[in-house]
Design an enzyme around this catalytic site. Structure first.
Site, mmCIF file in Angstrom:
data_model
loop_
_atom_site.group_PDB
_atom_site.id
_atom_site.type_symbol
_atom_site.label_atom_id
_atom_site.label_comp_id
_atom_site.label_asym_id
_atom_site.label_seq_id
_atom_site.Cartn_x
_atom_site.Cartn_y
_atom_site.Cartn_z
ATOM 1 N N CYS A 209 -79.036 107.872 11.579
ATOM 2 C CA CYS A 209 -77.609 108.184 11.807
ATOM 3 C C CYS A 209 -76.880 106.919 12.464
ATOM 4 C CB CYS A 209 -77.298 109.523 12.438
ATOM 5 S SG CYS A 209 -75.764 109.994 12.272
ATOM 6 N N HIS B 11 -79.647 113.293 9.139
ATOM 7 C CA HIS B 11 -80.491 113.680 10.415
ATOM 8 C C HIS B 11 -81.687 114.393 10.017
ATOM 9 C CE1 HIS B 11 -77.512 112.963 13.895
ATOM 10 N NE2 HIS B 11 -76.636 113.227 12.890
ATOM 11 N N GLU C 32 -84.129 115.355 11.775
ATOM 12 C CA GLU C 32 -84.427 116.497 12.633
ATOM 13 C C GLU C 32 -83.579 117.847 12.056
ATOM 14 O OE1 GLU C 32 -80.828 114.629 14.430
ATOM 15 O OE2 GLU C 32 -82.387 114.073 13.041
#
Length: 200
Positions: A78, A179, A181
């Site tokens: 990011c 992202h 994650e």
């Protein structure tokens, strides 16, 4: 067990990135200074927020030059990906200069909201170990108002009122604008690829 350095640059996504890595069986070392980079096999630079603040934090931690001098693979996530470039028009700040180009503000338009938030498709542009096993047009989760333009280092693009770089790689320097994650199987696979595969 692989040990990965996770830079604590003050981003709110630090904990979720750490948890995603630990789910992959990775030993995570939180790093707040140059000494913490010694002996690791991979480095991840996460981040959310504004580029000027992110660079100021790296300068305060004495990490700017050590990150420029790294001899192991580095992945920016990011804002962390944006900081790999020459600079950002957000605050007209000089960044790490590991990838050529200037990060620019996304342009709102009819039906196109900024910030770009939510799931969107990755459009592969060239082969990369980062995308091994990732289906074509897989979806990933984005939250950002600035993005890097397409260039020779762009591995995958995304379309939000125009194409921008979603995944980049130049040698051992790589980045994901989204992202990982928060991107379910797609994100987990890209993180695993970064950890397990040697860059080309």
């Amino acid at each position: 067990m692989t040990e990965v350095a996770l830079i604590d640059a003050g981003g709110a996504n630090l904990g979720s990135v750490r948890y995603a890595l630990e789910r992959l069986g990775v030993q995570v070392r939180l790093v707040r200074d140059a000494q913490g980079l010694e002996g690791v096999s991979r480095v991840i630079l996460p981040g959310v927020g504004a580029a000027p603040h992110g660079m100021a934090r790296l300068h305060a931690q004495g990490l700017v030059q050590p990150l420029r001098d790294l001899q192991v693979p580095l992945l920016g996530i990011c804002l962390g990906m944006q900081l790999l470039f020459d600079g950002s028009e957000e605050g007209h700040v000089e960044c790490l200069g590991l990838l050529p180009g200037i990060v620019r503000h996304l342009r709102p338009a009819t039906g196109i909201r900024v910030p770009h938030m939510g799931w969107n498709r990755l459009l592969p542009l060239r082969e990369s170990p980062l995308l091994a096993g990732v289906p074509a047009r897989a979806s990933a989760y984005f939250v950002h108002s600035y993005a890097a333009p397409l260039g020779e280092d762009t591995v995958a693009a995304c379309d939000h009122g125009g194409l921008f770089a979603a995944v980049v790689q130049r040698g051992r320097h790589s980045g994901a604008q989204f992202h990982p994650e928060r991107s379910a199987d797609t994100g987990a696979r890209i993180l695993r690829n970064f950890i397990e595969n040697e860059p080309t």
